[in-house]
Write an enzyme that holds these catalytic residues in place. Structure first.
Site, short mmCIF file in Angstrom:
data_model
loop_
_atom_site.label_atom_id
_atom_site.label_comp_id
_atom_site.label_asym_id
_atom_site.label_seq_id
_atom_site.Cartn_x
_atom_site.Cartn_y
_atom_site.Cartn_z
N ASP A 36 0.87 -1.18 0.00
CA ASP A 36 0.00 0.00 0.00
C ASP A 36 0.91 1.23 0.00
O ASP A 36 1.73 1.40 0.91
CB ASP A 36 -0.89 -0.03 1.26
CG ASP A 36 -1.90 1.10 1.27
OD1 ASP A 36 -1.71 2.11 0.53
OD2 ASP A 36 -2.88 0.99 2.02
N TYR A 125 -4.20 17.40 -6.42
CA TYR A 125 -3.61 16.26 -7.15
C TYR A 125 -2.31 16.70 -7.84
O TYR A 125 -1.28 16.03 -7.74
CB TYR A 125 -4.63 15.74 -8.17
CG TYR A 125 -4.06 14.75 -9.17
CD1 TYR A 125 -3.77 13.43 -8.80
CD2 TYR A 125 -3.83 15.13 -10.50
CE1 TYR A 125 -3.25 12.53 -9.74
CE2 TYR A 125 -3.32 14.23 -11.43
CZ TYR A 125 -3.03 12.93 -11.04
OH TYR A 125 -2.52 12.06 -11.97
N1 LIG Z 1 -5.33 8.85 -16.08
C1 LIG Z 1 -4.83 9.96 -16.61
O1 LIG Z 1 -5.47 10.64 -17.42
C2 LIG Z 1 -3.44 10.39 -16.26
C3 LIG Z 1 -2.66 9.63 -15.38
N2 LIG Z 1 -1.39 10.04 -15.07
C4 LIG Z 1 -0.57 9.27 -14.17
O2 LIG Z 1 -0.31 8.02 -14.79
C5 LIG Z 1 -0.19 6.99 -13.82
C6 LIG Z 1 -1.10 5.86 -14.20
O3 LIG Z 1 -2.44 6.33 -14.24
P1 LIG Z 1 -3.66 5.36 -14.54
O4 LIG Z 1 -3.13 4.00 -14.92
O5 LIG Z 1 -4.59 6.08 -15.42
O6 LIG Z 1 -4.29 5.29 -13.07
P2 LIG Z 1 -5.53 4.44 -12.55
O7 LIG Z 1 -6.36 5.33 -11.72
O8 LIG Z 1 -6.13 3.66 -13.68
O9 LIG Z 1 -4.81 3.38 -11.60
C7 LIG Z 1 -4.15 3.74 -10.42
C8 LIG Z 1 -3.58 2.50 -9.79
O10 LIG Z 1 -2.99 2.89 -8.55
C9 LIG Z 1 -3.39 1.97 -7.56
N3 LIG Z 1 -3.35 2.62 -6.25
C10 LIG Z 1 -4.03 3.71 -5.84
N4 LIG Z 1 -3.76 3.96 -4.54
C11 LIG Z 1 -2.87 3.00 -4.14
C12 LIG Z 1 -2.21 2.70 -2.92
N5 LIG Z 1 -2.43 3.42 -1.81
N6 LIG Z 1 -1.36 1.65 -2.88
C13 LIG Z 1 -1.14 0.88 -3.96
N7 LIG Z 1 -1.74 1.11 -5.16
C14 LIG Z 1 -2.60 2.14 -5.24
C15 LIG Z 1 -4.80 1.58 -7.96
O11 LIG Z 1 -5.21 0.39 -7.31
C16 LIG Z 1 -4.61 1.41 -9.46
O12 LIG Z 1 -4.05 0.13 -9.74
C17 LIG Z 1 -0.48 7.65 -12.47
O13 LIG Z 1 0.73 7.95 -11.86
C18 LIG Z 1 -1.20 8.93 -12.84
O14 LIG Z 1 -0.97 9.92 -11.87
C19 LIG Z 1 -0.84 11.15 -15.65
C20 LIG Z 1 -1.56 11.93 -16.50
C21 LIG Z 1 -2.92 11.61 -16.87
#
Ligand SMILES: NC(=O)C1=CN([C@@H]2O[C@H](COP(=O)(O)OP(=O)(O)OC[C@H]3O[C@@H](n4cnc5c(N)ncnc54)[C@H](O)[C@@H]3O)[C@@H](O)[C@H]2O)C=CC1
Length: 290
Positions: A36, A125
């Site tokens: 976590d 954020y």
């Molecule tokens: N979704 C978007 O449009 C954008 C995303 N990003 C960044 O890209 C990366 C990937 O984003 P996505 O795959 O879209 O995110 P997502 O929201 O689809 O997935 C986030 C993941 O983080 C995990 N997570 C959240 N809190 C947690 C914790 N306390 N401990 C362990 N795991 C935890 C969730 O279970 C999930 O697997 C992130 O770093 C995000 O900040 C950057 C720009 C845009």
């Protein structure tokens, strides 16, 4: 090459797992409940047992609006958690590839942001992700920070999936037209991560380290993105959905979004020879998954 990636269900994680299965690269997804990001003690242990060649830090607290009322949790996951992942990589002597965001910028610039532009986040954020970048860089000099934008994929929650869901019941939608960004397929991000990981595990050159912008090529407003989705849907016999182009002021949200989210990818193209495909082309590929 063995890659450990943080998170289990996220868009980037799921895309990496798919690409791993296709290419034979071994990818281990490390996430809750064993690891976590809000619990630093759970982080180091998770990685030392796996002994990966590189750690990809893709998990994050991504609930942009909710973060406004949960700043402590957002910072604990996105700043302290990201820093602890980078520290775990440093401890086992491997590089960390950390995913960050266009939300580190204010969005006031008229053209696409380069890596040299000053950061000035306008949301909790965005501030938590910027603090994460700094924590990663401080914990492990062997880092690659990839800032991306407007991520969509067949997985998780994203704008493309929301539009497709709404298209089942609506024939008309109002979509914001005065925010501009670069829609980016998480599958393209996964391809880039694999290529970058392959380089950084074998090549210690300082020029390969640091911060890079990684987005789909081209640009769009949310309304442009929606129109393209519905045009593609109509081509495959789907319903016709009209888009009313509205200003941000007509769609209030708890967190402010940058008006300009465009990121300039020239540094990544120069350094790694990587430039992601045009977003419309990638969008069509992702839509074949539905
Ligand atoms: N979704 C978007 O449009 C954008 C995303 N990003 C960044 O890209 C990366 C990937 O984003 P996505 O795959 O879209 O995110 P997502 O929201 O689809 O997935 C986030 C993941 O983080 C995990 N997570 C959240 N809190 C947690 C914790 N306390 N401990 C362990 N795991 C935890 C969730 O279970 C999930 O697997 C992130 O770093 C995000 O900040 C950057 C720009 C845009």
């Amino acid at each position: 090459m063995r890659i450990a990636v943080t998170g289990k269900q996220g868009q980037v994680v799921q895309s990496l797992l798919r690409r791993g299965a296709e290419t034979g690269v071994e990818i281990s997804a490390v996430g809750r409940p064993e690891m976590d990001l809000a619990d630093p003690a759970s982080i180091a242990a998770a990685f030392s047992a796996l002994r990966p060649d590189v750690i990809v830090s893709a998990a994050a607290y991504t609930a942009v609006d909710k973060a406004e009322s949960e700043p402590e949790l957002a910072f604990s996951v996105n700043a302290a958690g990201a820093g602890a992942v980078a520290e775990a990589a440093a401890r086992i002597g491997v590089p960390v590839i950390h995913i960050s965001t266009d939300y580190v910028f204010s969005g006031d610039k008229a053209s696409a942001y380069s890596e040299e532009d000053a950061t000035a986040p306008i949301s909790v954020y965005g501030r938590s992700k910027l603090a994460g970048e700094k924590a990663v860089a401080a914990a492990n000099p062997n880092h690659v920070i990839l800032r991306t934008c407007w991520v969509y994929s067949p997985f998780g929650a994203n704008f493309l999936k929301t539009m497709l869901r709404l298209s089942e019941t609506r024939d008309h939608l109002s979509v914001v037209a005065d925010q501009t960004g670069c829609p980016t397929s998480a599958l393209d991000i996964a391809d880039a991560i694999l290529a970058i990981a392959t380089r950084v595990v074998t090549d210690p050159a300082p020029s390969l380290r640091g911060t890079f912008h990684l987005t789909g090529s081209g640009e769009a407003s949310w309304a442009d993105f929606a129109e393209e989705i519905f045009a593609e849907l109509a081509k495959s016999g789907g319903r016709t959905v009209g888009v009313e182009r509205i200003p941000t002021a007509d769609y209030p949200t708890p967190a402010k979004r940058p008006a300009n989210s465009r990121l300039n990818g020239d540094k990544l193209a120069r350094t790694y020879g990587i430039r992601l495909p045009d977003w419309k082309q990638s969008m069509k590929i992702v839509m074949r998954d539905f």
